[in-house]
Design a protein around this motif. Structure first.
Motif, short mmCIF file in Angstrom:
data_model
loop_
_atom_site.label_atom_id
_atom_site.label_comp_id
_atom_site.label_asym_id
_atom_site.label_seq_id
_atom_site.Cartn_x
_atom_site.Cartn_y
_atom_site.Cartn_z
N UNK A 116 70.95 -1.42 -28.32
CA UNK A 116 70.20 -2.65 -29.33
C UNK A 116 69.46 -1.55 -30.55
N UNK A 117 69.14 0.09 -30.39
CA UNK A 117 69.49 0.29 -32.05
C UNK A 117 70.45 -0.19 -32.53
N UNK A 118 71.39 0.03 -32.64
CA UNK A 118 72.26 -0.13 -33.50
C UNK A 118 72.72 -0.90 -33.86
N UNK A 119 72.51 -2.02 -33.17
CA UNK A 119 72.34 -3.98 -33.53
C UNK A 119 71.04 -4.23 -34.13
N UNK A 120 70.21 -3.35 -34.55
CA UNK A 120 69.13 -3.70 -35.35
C UNK A 120 69.04 -3.05 -36.61
N UNK B 97 72.02 -5.40 -37.94
CA UNK B 97 71.83 -7.24 -38.41
C UNK B 97 70.13 -7.33 -38.10
N UNK B 98 70.23 -6.38 -39.42
CA UNK B 98 67.97 -6.31 -39.43
C UNK B 98 67.32 -8.00 -39.23
N UNK B 99 68.37 -9.14 -39.86
CA UNK B 99 67.77 -10.80 -40.21
C UNK B 99 68.12 -11.03 -38.97
N UNK B 100 68.60 -10.93 -37.51
CA UNK B 100 68.48 -11.30 -36.29
C UNK B 100 67.61 -10.14 -35.31
N UNK B 101 66.60 -9.74 -35.87
CA UNK B 101 66.07 -8.36 -34.87
C UNK B 101 65.00 -9.61 -33.98
N UNK C 173 63.21 0.82 -29.22
CA UNK C 173 64.17 0.24 -29.41
C UNK C 173 64.03 0.30 -31.41
N UNK C 174 63.30 -0.87 -31.43
CA UNK C 174 63.19 -1.45 -32.21
C UNK C 174 62.13 -0.20 -33.09
#
Length: 440
Positions: free
Chosen positions: A81-85, A88-92, A149-150
């Motif tokens: 989740x940390x990596x994806x955030x 891809x910050x637009x999909x937070x 995670x955020x």
């Protein structure tokens, strides 16, 4: 810090704003460790003295039993989740909402599984059922670690530390109050469940105060499938780690009863309090080691010094605690816990292999060998279970301590000898037991 820098393990020159932010973030995480370790040991000992070995064993069995189901709640999504955030910050909002939904579902399933399982393995133990039922609520509230995670992705762990430590300190005070009013055992289990619930509440408030809006989160079935597809290896690894770390107390309860669990838990509270040290050191020196991977002489030199430092530190801690085990148990706990002293004298030596295992992480990262660490963890968990089955009926809590030390030694050190890719690490780990190696 100066001592580490002189040996090429820590590079603090040219500290820019980004690195400064990371160091500050790491500092807050260390504060969290110190507060929880220090206050946790103090209040935990106080609770142990009040409850006595048998009731303390019942409580620790329930805590360990619930921990076995934690991975089914977290679903191994923390790092993913940390990596994806970050990428891809637009999909937070979609990622946070989907993760919360997955973890809540996993938590509800885990509650049902934990209660059903404890009824199966301890059908006549009503107290165990009550304690596990109360503590199972932890599995639902842990879903809100999605917010943590955020904050990790934003390098804002300060908010998480404030939120969770506020809940921790509040309920540490409540546990002290429960001792003063001579409260029953189930209320202490409720205090641990309350701590997780309030931690979730304070995390939510912290997220709101930082500008986030949970009601803006949304759930995506497609996103859920993608996250689960990536996380399943981590789920199995997490399960192996939980079995590895918590199965001793569960097996002791089933085979020897609450008293044995109480003595073992009293010993491990002291021996495991040092485990934050390797994490703190390695998180500080890993960048310098990984950055040197293209220079074999410098890379292996820094690794060798790190292993030597870990071995010396762990052996000093082990020797002091083992020699003073009777005095430590007598000072911290009541005389009814005297049987924990020899267990502590043995179990503390697991720290040597824990330190060396953590020190290997820069190598695994730089060589992309994280999959091998999963196999080592599984092998350690299996060895631990098999040895417990043989040793616990014969030596009770001491048998569990021996099984822990041996299984840690095999998974963290000796398993490295079985693969050509990790054999150089095995030789470095072995040479780290020669003190003179650190200085050359």
């Amino acid at each position: 810090m100066q001592w580490l820098r002189e040996r090429g393990l820590l590079e603090l020159n040219r500290v820019g704003p980004g690195l400064r932010k990371i160091i500050e973030n790491m500092g807050w995480l260390l504060v969290d460790r110190f507060v929880r370790m220090g206050m946790g040991l103090f209040v935990g000992v106080w609770v142990a003295r009040y409850l006595g070995p048998a009731q303390f064993g019942s409580l620790n069995f329930a805590l360990a039993f619930i921990a076995l189901f934690t991975t089914a709640t977290t679903l191994g999504l923390e790092g993913i989740l940390v990596r994806e955030l970050l990428h891809n910050p637009r999909d937070t909002d979609e990622m946070l909402g989907t993760t919360l939904a997955l973890r809540t579902g996993g938590g509800l399933l885990s509650v049902a599984l934990s209660i059903a399982t404890v009824k199966f393995i301890q059908p006549h133990d009503q107290q165990a059922l009550i304690l596990v039922s109360i503590l199972s609520f932890n599995l639902i509230f842990q879903a809100f670690d999605t917010i943590d995670s955020f904050f990790q992705s934003e390098v804002k762990s300060k908010i998480t530390v404030w939120a969770k430590n506020l809940a921790f300190l509040l309920f540490a005070g409540i546990r002290v109050s429960l001792i003063h009013v001579r409260a029953p055992l189930w209320t202490f289990a409720a205090s641990y469940a309350g701590e997780i619930a309030f931690g979730a509440l304070f995390l939510t408030l912290g997220y709101r105060l930082s500008g986030g809006r949970i009601f803006a989160w949304r759930v995506s079935k497609a996103r859920a499938m993608l996250l689960l597809k990536e996380s399943w290896p981590v789920i199995f690894s997490g399960m192996a780690i939980m079995v590895y770390m918590r199965i001793d107390a569960v097996m002791l309860k089933v085979m020897q009863g609450d008293l044995a669990v109480g003595l073992y838990s009293a010993a491990t509270r002291v021996s495991e309090v040092w485990y934050f040290i390797p994490t703190a050191i390695v998180s500080s020196v890993s960048p310098a080691i990984i950055r040197a991977k293209d220079d074999p002489t410098l890379f292996y030199g820094r690794l060798r010094k790190l292993f030597s430092m870990m071995t010396i530190t762990a052996c000093v801690i082990g020797a002091i605690v083992a020699l003073a085990s009777h005095a430590i148990i007598r000072t911290l706990y009541a005389s009814s816990y005297s049987g924990a002293a020899p267990v502590l004298a043995v179990h503390v030596w697991a720290s040597v292999f824990v330190f060396l295992g953590v020190a290997q992480s820069p190598w695994d990262l730089s060589k992309n060998l994280l999959s091998l660490s999963l196999y080592r963890t599984f092998s350690g968990a299996i060895i631990n279970i098999v040895m417990n089955l043989y040793l616990i009926p014969r030596y009770s809590a001491m048998g569990a301590a021996i099984a822990t030390v041996v299984s840690y030694a095999i998974s963290s050190v000796f398993a490295n000898a079985l693969s050509a890719r990790t054999r150089p690490i095995f030789f470095m780990q072995m040479k780290s037991f020669l003190p003179y190696r650190f200085w050359i």
